[in-house]
Structures are given as C-alpha cells and as structure tokens.
Enzyme design. Structure first.
Site, PDB file in Angstrom:
ATOM      1  N   ASP A 107       0.863  -1.171   0.000  1.00 14.50           N
ATOM      2  CA  ASP A 107       0.000   0.000   0.000  1.00 14.50           C
ATOM      3  C   ASP A 107       0.904   1.226   0.000  1.00 14.50           C
ATOM      4  OD1 ASP A 107      -2.568   1.387   0.473  1.00 14.50           O
ATOM      5  OD2 ASP A 107      -3.170  -0.519   1.374  1.00 14.50           O
ATOM      6  N   GLU A 264      -6.639   3.456  -5.846  1.00 13.79           N
ATOM      7  CA  GLU A 264      -7.957   3.582  -5.224  1.00 13.79           C
ATOM      8  C   GLU A 264      -8.535   4.916  -5.699  1.00 13.79           C
ATOM      9  OE1 GLU A 264     -10.224   3.544  -0.902  1.00 13.79           O
ATOM     10  OE2 GLU A 264      -8.262   4.458  -1.077  1.00 13.79           O
TER      11      GLU A 264
HETATM   12  C1  NOJ Z   1      -8.576   4.554   2.103  1.00 14.51           C
HETATM   13  C2  NOJ Z   1      -8.148   3.405   2.939  1.00 14.51           C
HETATM   14  O1  NOJ Z   1      -8.565   2.214   2.322  1.00 14.51           O
HETATM   15  C3  NOJ Z   1      -8.745   3.623   4.304  1.00 14.51           C
HETATM   16  O2  NOJ Z   1      -8.610   2.485   5.132  1.00 14.51           O
HETATM   17  C4  NOJ Z   1      -8.105   4.833   4.918  1.00 14.51           C
HETATM   18  O3  NOJ Z   1      -8.751   5.111   6.138  1.00 14.51           O
HETATM   19  C5  NOJ Z   1      -8.247   6.052   4.009  1.00 14.51           C
HETATM   20  N1  NOJ Z   1      -7.973   5.750   2.636  1.00 14.51           N
HETATM   21  C6  NOJ Z   1      -7.281   7.118   4.431  1.00 14.51           C
HETATM   22  O4  NOJ Z   1      -5.965   6.725   4.133  1.00 14.51           O
END
Ligand code: NOJ
Length: 524
Positions: A107, A264
């Site tokens: 990540d 994402e």
């Molecule tokens: C998306 C992540 O998947 C989530 O778990 C996180 O809280 C937020 N982004 C902030 O980084």
C-alpha cells in the site's frame, strides 16, 4: 459488448491475468503472541495462499505509524512498524512470496502522512520552515475554516487550526493525517523516492491509497452547496491529478520486471474512473467500487458490467472487481448473511472480465464480527470487517487469547482448517475457481458477452479463441430453468453439485455455475 482484449498470442501481464488477495496484516496471523497479526505471521501462512492458488498479495500498510488510522497515517514510509516486524522480516516475506511464484504489492499512501511524520513536524515548526509548503496551510480566522470541506471519519471541518503558527492545515481524513501538497516539487520527488525505495527492494507494485485526491485546486474552493456535508472522498476529480499520475507511472517504468500500480480512485462511477488509466501512461488498474454499494441483483450486476466495459472501452484499460475490503462490510454481511449468496458471489467475482481482488477471509465465507462498544478501535466504524481470520477450529483459532478484535461469527466451522477437510466448503469452491481461471484463458482474460437468461439470472460467455465458458448466476432463492441450446458440462457449481456431469438445464436456488461447452466430461 465484449470488453478489453488481450491480443491473441500475447502473454497478458500478471496484473491482468492474476487474482490479487488483500492481506490486512493486523488480522491475518500473529507470530509474536501480542494478538495483532504481523509479517512473520503472514509468512507462516503462505502455504494457505499457495494452496488456494492466488497470484498476488497486497498488504495494507505495514509502515511506522502512530496508528490513528490503522497505519494509513504513516510516520516513516521506509521502515516497518515494530507491531508488524522489521525490514529483515519484510525481506524474508518478499523472498518467500517470490519463491512460491507469487507477487507482492504494498500500500502506498500518497495523499497524506501522519502528523508525526518528520516532514509534518518540520512543516509545522514555523511558517518559514523549508518544508512549510509540503502541506496545505492557509491563513484565516481561528473560528472559520478556510472552506466548507468536511473530514472523513470526524464529520467536522477538514481543517485544523495550528495555535503556534496561527494557520489552518488541511486534512481530508483525520486531523492526524495532514494532506501533502503535491504542487510542491520536493513533495513529488520525496514520494517518488518512497516508491523507488520499495521497488529497489523488489516489490512488484503498489495499491495507491485515495490517489484521485492528490491533485488539489490551488484555490481550494468551497464545494457547491449540494455537496456540503457529503463524503469529500467522492468529490475530488481534477485534471492536475493526471499529470501527477504520469510522473508516478514514469517512476514505476524506470524499473524492470513489469511493476504495476492499482489506484484507489474512489469516484464510484466507471465513467469517472476510466480517465485514470490515461493513455496507458497513468494507473495500470483502478478500483471500481460501484458494486460495494449495490444490491445482490441480476439487473444491477448486468448494468455495472456493461457500464464498466463501455466506459473503459475496447482498448488497454482493464477492469477490476472488488466485493470486500477493509473499509466496507464484507459482502456476505451486505448480502444478508446467506452462504448460498456468498458462494454465488465468488463465482461471479472470479469470472467477470477484469482483475479480481479478494479480501482475506472471503475465501472462508466470513461475515463481519459483531464488535462490542468497549472493543471498538476504528474511528471510521470499520472494525467488523477487520476481525482476525480463524485458522483452526479450537477456541483460540490459531491466535493467542484475546486478539485485537473478536472473531467473526461461526469461527470454528468457518476456520481454514475445518473447511480444508470438507471438499464441499466455501474454501474449496474458491480454490476450484482459481484453478479454473488458471486453466482457461477465456476465464482469465477472455472477452465477455451477456447471454439470454430468465429474470433474476445473469448469464454470460467468456471466450478466447476456441476456449469458451458459460457462466450463469441465479440471484433468486428459487430454482430456475436455463436451457442452453448446446450440450455442456458443469465445470464448477457454487453448491458443489453435479460437477463433471452434463448440464441439466436447471439452476438450484441461489446457485451459480461455470459451464464448459461440450458433452459430459468436457474440460475445454
Ligand atoms: C482509504 C483506505 O482504504 C482507508 O482504510 C483509509 O482510512 C483512508 N484511505 C485514508 O488513508
């Protein structure tokens, strides 16, 4: 409607043909005995993942962090949090993953850091700090935030007033997660260096957290009134981000060995997501989260698939499919807890055109844990889907007493060990589906076309050259006839019935099947 093509005779890259499995490190497996999962724990369970047949692991953040947002608040991008292990443990894990022929993605969290990161500490130290401009500081009156944006998780302003330097800083998430200023060249370079650090160490790619948020309008204008109070994560979508993504892609392309990034892009619309692939020069893949908030319904799914394929077009942009992750209730929970639906959803997820992302524990058919108020940890209310994986059927389920969250329901019966003994289990269904994808170019990367089907059933064909599969998913709780007009063999049934036998023309309640054209016993 056929979707993107892999030209015949070319070997698709791993990130198109493979299946990605998201490991949530806290909840996967614990080696240290502190009740929180760690890197050695993951390494000790790689047999499970090889046996299951996944191609790629993606690890949610493992970096040094004060854990205000479970590691999505990073204080050192180039070190491992002691909770999870250390760099040598990471290297051992990476080597073992590669030895087993799997890939590893990390990540990468580009939009924000922890407020404890040395960059932010510096930035915050004074208005004249060399790193002041690494974050987004604005003047104002201490009682009036610079704009009307709200922060995710708190619902309060996306701004915190800093007493010492008498300015506001922006945080689209928690106050402990200040947003980086990607307009500052030094930030771009520093974040590129983070990528290079891990690419040099040998990782195969990254999942880029809320990457659509990194470009900001320098004026930081108010949201229009109709968006005030809505989730800001869904509302930022700016041209400048594409330029930034091209810079990021160029860093990946400096390295040999087909490194890839899945972004994402939390915009919840295939048409809005499509531009993030660029002209093959931005993201390799972008998450399509539309199904995360949709019903278990044949019409919904048909329209999502058709809309996605239409938006991404017939070229290079490759779809992705996600049913569960660490931010949303597990799909079995969303679909009412039914095991039949969880099974049918597995057939659907693993036979759609695009790269599937599994979330650890869905192969066990897990539902969310019920977490009593005194054990809740997450400021975003997401603990239920983050419960530890039950490995064994005994009371400890392979964990020390009292892991960081309670187990999900029916943990003994749904444990990996119990299900491995039962060839009709959800776990074995996932394994058969993963093997079927490996054995069939049509299922892995073939074209997609809807097939005629009665109400409540979604049917489609996948095809590459002569290799063809027919998939039918019965979304209803009643048996449904599905005459095919050609002989076929049942390759996989979500209810584990009739596999290897001739297709009878009838789907059981909630059943999904993968059919191989040809008489009984045909294997394609
Ligand atoms: C998306 C992540 O998947 C989530 O778990 C996180 O809280 C937020 N982004 C902030 O980084």
């Amino acid at each position: 409607m056929t979707g993107p093509r892999v030209p015949p005779g070319t070997e698709p890259p791993w990130w198109r043909s493979g299946v990605v499995y998201q490991v949530y490190p806290r909840s996967f497996a614990d080696s240290s005995g502190d009740g929180v999962g760690d890197l050695e724990g993951i390494r000790s369970r790689l047999d499970h993942l090889s046996w299951l047949g996944v191609d790629v692991l993606w690890l949610s953040p493992i970096y040094r962090s004060p854990m205000a947002d479970a590691g999505y608040d990073i204080a050192d991008h180039c070190d491992i949090d002691p909770l999870f292990g250390d760099l040598p443990a990471f290297d051992r894990l990476l080597a073992d993953v590669h030895d087993r022929g799997m890939r590893l993605m990390l990540d990468w969290v580009p939009n924000h850091t922890s407020d404890q990161h040395p960059w932010f500490r510096d930035s915050r130290a004074s208005r004249s700090s060399p790193r002041r401009n690494w974050y987004l500081w604005r003047d104002g009156d201490p009682g009036t935030p610079p704009n009307n944006w709200l922060a995710q998780f708190t619902g309060g302003p996306a701004w915190t007033w800093d007493e010492r330097t008498a300015q506001w800083y922006l945080h689209l998430f928690l106050p402990e997660q200040p947003d980086l200023n990607w307009a500052e060249p030094a930030v771009r370079e520093a974040m590129h260096e983070v990528l290079r650090f891990w690419l040099r160490r040998g990782v195969d790619g990254f999942r880029a957290d809320v990457v659509h948020l990194i470009g900001k309008d320098p004026d930081l204008p108010d949201h229009p009134p109709e968006l005030v109070g809505t989730n800001v994560v869904h509302t930022h979508d700016l041209p400048v981000t594409h330029e930034l993504l091209r810079g990021i892609r160029a860093v990946l392309d400096e390295f040999p060995g087909d490194r890839a990034m899945v972004g994402e892009v939390n915009l919840r619309s295939p048409a809005l997501i499509a531009p993030y692939y660029g002209a093959g020069d931005e993201l390799h893949l972008a998450f399509n989260f539309v199904p995360l908030s949709g019903p278990w319904d044949a019409g919904f799914w048909r329209s999502v698939v058709e809309e996605t394929l239409a938006a991404l077009g017939p070229g290079e942009a490759w779809p992705t499919w996600v049913l569960s992750n660490h931010d949303n209730p597990r799909h079995r929970t969303r679909y009412g807890g039914s095991e039949a639906r969880a099974r049918a959803a597995a057939v659907l997820l693993l036979t759609l055109p695009g790269t599937p992302f599994l979330y650890a524990g869905e192969e066990l058919g897990l539902e969310d844990a019920v977490v009593p108020p005194d054990r809740q940890v997450d400021p975003g209310g997401r603990d239920g889907c983050r419960a530890p994986l039950p490995w064994t059927a005994d009371a400890g389920h392979g964990w020390p007493p009292e892991p960081w969250l309670p187990f999900p329901p029916d943990a003994a019966a749904r444990s990996a060990a119990a299900q491995r003994e039962d060839p009709t289990s959800v776990l074995h269904l996932y394994r058969r589906l993963l093997a079927a994808r490996r054995g069939s170019p049509a299922l892995a990367t073939g074209t997609w076309a809807a097939a005629p089907a009665p109400d409540g059933v979604l049917a489609y064909t996948r095809q590459t050259g002569d290799d063809r599969r027919i998939v039918a998913v019965n979304f209803t709780d009643a048996p449904v006839g599905l005459p095919l007009g050609e002989p076929a063999t049942v390759g996989i049934s979500s209810s584990a019935r009739g596999e290897g036998g001739a297709w009878t023309g009838s789907l059981g309640p909630g059943e999904a099947v993968v059919l191989v054209p040809g008489g009984a016993g045909a294997t394609g």
